[in-house]
Design an enzyme around this catalytic site. Structure first.
Site, PDB file in Angstrom:
ATOM      1  N   HIS A   1     -21.025 -26.030  46.393  1.00  0.00           N
ATOM      2  CA  HIS A   1     -20.679 -27.335  46.963  1.00  0.00           C
ATOM      3  C   HIS A   1     -21.689 -28.399  46.515  1.00  0.00           C
ATOM      4  O   HIS A   1     -21.320 -29.534  46.221  1.00  0.00           O
ATOM      5  CB  HIS A   1     -20.699 -27.278  48.502  1.00  0.00           C
ATOM      6  CG  HIS A   1     -19.735 -26.300  49.096  1.00  0.00           C
ATOM      7  ND1 HIS A   1     -20.153 -25.140  49.716  1.00  0.00           N
ATOM      8  CD2 HIS A   1     -18.379 -26.294  49.168  1.00  0.00           C
ATOM      9  CE1 HIS A   1     -19.089 -24.478  50.165  1.00  0.00           C
ATOM     10  NE2 HIS A   1     -18.000 -25.141  49.840  1.00  0.00           N
TER      11      HIS A   1
ATOM     12  N   GLY B   1     -13.811 -27.468  42.669  1.00  0.00           N
ATOM     13  CA  GLY B   1     -14.435 -26.397  41.908  1.00  0.00           C
ATOM     14  C   GLY B   1     -13.426 -25.545  41.162  1.00  0.00           C
ATOM     15  O   GLY B   1     -12.340 -25.253  41.670  1.00  0.00           O
TER      16      GLY B   1
ATOM     17  N   GLN C   1      -5.961 -23.580  43.028  1.00  0.00           N
ATOM     18  CA  GLN C   1      -5.971 -24.737  43.926  1.00  0.00           C
ATOM     19  C   GLN C   1      -6.187 -26.028  43.132  1.00  0.00           C
ATOM     20  O   GLN C   1      -5.496 -27.028  43.330  1.00  0.00           O
ATOM     21  CB  GLN C   1      -7.089 -24.541  44.956  1.00  0.00           C
ATOM     22  CG  GLN C   1      -7.454 -25.769  45.761  1.00  0.00           C
ATOM     23  CD  GLN C   1      -8.510 -25.453  46.800  1.00  0.00           C
ATOM     24  OE1 GLN C   1      -8.237 -24.787  47.778  1.00  0.00           O
ATOM     25  NE2 GLN C   1      -9.728 -25.915  46.594  1.00  0.00           N
TER      26      GLN C   1
ATOM     27  N   SER D   1     -19.578 -18.291  47.340  1.00  0.00           N
ATOM     28  CA  SER D   1     -18.476 -18.558  48.264  1.00  0.00           C
ATOM     29  C   SER D   1     -18.998 -18.479  49.690  1.00  0.00           C
ATOM     30  O   SER D   1     -19.883 -17.670  49.986  1.00  0.00           O
ATOM     31  CB  SER D   1     -17.386 -17.497  48.066  1.00  0.00           C
ATOM     32  OG  SER D   1     -16.513 -17.496  49.178  1.00  0.00           O
TER      33      SER D   1
HETATM   34  P1  AMP Z   1     -14.405 -24.642  50.321  1.00  0.00           P
HETATM   35  O1  AMP Z   1     -15.396 -25.193  51.281  1.00  0.00           O
HETATM   36  O2  AMP Z   1     -14.587 -23.187  50.028  1.00  0.00           O
HETATM   37  O3  AMP Z   1     -12.991 -25.019  50.667  1.00  0.00           O
HETATM   38  O4  AMP Z   1     -14.692 -25.339  48.918  1.00  0.00           O
HETATM   39  C1  AMP Z   1     -14.789 -26.737  48.795  1.00  0.00           C
HETATM   40  C2  AMP Z   1     -14.863 -27.084  47.332  1.00  0.00           C
HETATM   41  O5  AMP Z   1     -16.007 -26.472  46.746  1.00  0.00           O
HETATM   42  C3  AMP Z   1     -13.651 -26.585  46.525  1.00  0.00           C
HETATM   43  O6  AMP Z   1     -13.301 -27.563  45.563  1.00  0.00           O
HETATM   44  C4  AMP Z   1     -14.184 -25.333  45.880  1.00  0.00           C
HETATM   45  O7  AMP Z   1     -13.517 -24.987  44.682  1.00  0.00           O
HETATM   46  C5  AMP Z   1     -15.616 -25.738  45.607  1.00  0.00           C
HETATM   47  N1  AMP Z   1     -16.454 -24.536  45.442  1.00  0.00           N
HETATM   48  C6  AMP Z   1     -16.609 -23.508  46.302  1.00  0.00           C
HETATM   49  N2  AMP Z   1     -17.402 -22.557  45.776  1.00  0.00           N
HETATM   50  C7  AMP Z   1     -17.754 -22.993  44.535  1.00  0.00           C
HETATM   51  C8  AMP Z   1     -18.548 -22.457  43.480  1.00  0.00           C
HETATM   52  N3  AMP Z   1     -19.141 -21.276  43.576  1.00  0.00           N
HETATM   53  N4  AMP Z   1     -18.689 -23.194  42.354  1.00  0.00           N
HETATM   54  C9  AMP Z   1     -18.075 -24.397  42.229  1.00  0.00           C
HETATM   55  N5  AMP Z   1     -17.321 -24.963  43.193  1.00  0.00           N
HETATM   56  C10 AMP Z   1     -17.151 -24.262  44.324  1.00  0.00           C
END
Ligand code: AMP
Length: 257
Positions: free
Chosen positions: A36, A147, A153, A185
């Site tokens: 993030h 991401g 997505q 993650s």
């Molecule tokens: P989330 O909080 O998991 O819904 O993720 C929010 C955003 O952060 C989304 O656009 C994800 O794809 C991105 N994201 C989560 N983990 C990663 C990662 N390891 N590398 C890059 N982007 C990420």
């Protein structure tokens, strides 16, 4: 750093900064980590203002247990946001703020969203697309950062923006990994120590073993339960997508080939 719990309060701030400034928006579900942070960093470099949203969106969870157990780390999330120069955090704590009339209207994509994760998580992408559309309407960003970790997505959001002529530019951001290769993650926090040590094998095998069946067998031999492992044509090559369970935690990843 401003924190807004309601649409009305955020909109007042949004109005006050005018329409000439660029706004880089990073939507998240919290439990923030270095993945993030990389999105926030890019948003800040490329825009006049950076806006982060933190909202655990109930409509994209197809298992109640997954929703209930989603990690919540408000204090460290806000500290990370501050560290990365976030100007405003949209932080609705009550789902009614985003779903005041329930969930009667949905954004539905009929093809790609029915494959890969969509096949195994019915309703998931409808929930994602619906909440992202709502967030875009509230935040009014010029740029939004997503991401590649969640590549399906990302593609579906790019498609929605194009189909509905939404005035926002989607900026893809590379997957941030642990040193051993495991894609970062929020759900990794739910792996026990033994599982954490095993988890990096997923990325190693999916990226190094060419044959799909051989890769799946190798991964399952280590104790994962593979939900899907597919190569999908992309440009002149393909992209390999995987979802696999390790104990009670579902991991996803993808690599360009
Ligand atoms: P989330 O909080 O998991 O819904 O993720 C929010 C955003 O952060 C989304 O656009 C994800 O794809 C991105 N994201 C989560 N983990 C990663 C990662 N390891 N590398 C890059 N982007 C990420």
């Amino acid at each position: 750093m401003k924190i807004f719990e309601t649409v009305t309060d955020y909109r007042e701030w949004r109005k006050s900064i005018g329409s000439q400034k660029t706004i880089g928006f990073v939507p998240t579900m919290g439990a923030l980590h270095a993945g993030h942070a990389s999105l926030l960093k890019k948003a800040r470099e490329e825009n006049d203002f950076t806006v982060l949203s933190i909202f655990v969106n109930p409509t994209q969870f197809n298992q109640k247990e997954d929703f209930d157990k989603y990690p919540k780390t408000e204090e460290s999330d806000l500290a990370l946001a501050k560290l990365h120069g976030v100007d405003a955090v949209f932080y609705p704590t009550d789902p009614k703020e985003l779903y005041p009339h329930g969930y009667h209207y949905q954004v539905i994509e009929n093809e790609f969203s029915k494959t890969l994760c969509g096949e195994f998580r019915p309703g998931h992408f409808e929930g994602v697309l619906t909440v992202v559309l709502k967030l875009f309407q509230i935040i009014m960003p010029t740029h939004a950062y997503f991401g590649e970790k969640d590549h399906q997505q990302l593609k579906l959001i790019e498609g929605m923006v194009s189909e509905f002529f939404l005035p926002v530019r989607i900026v893809p951001c590379a997957t941030v990994r642990e040193k051993d290769g495991l894609a970062m993650s929020s759900r990794n926090a739910r792996l026990n120590r033994e599982e954490k040590a095993l988890a990096s094998f997923l990325y190693e095998a999916m990226s190094k073993v060419d044959d799909l069946k051989a890769a799946k067998d190798k991964i399952e031999d280590k104790g994962f339960k593979v939900e899907y492992l597919n190569d999908v044509p992309e440009g002149s090559g393909s992209r390999r997508y995987i979802a696999a369970w390790l104990g009670k935690v579902r991991l996803i990843d993808n690599v360009k080939r």
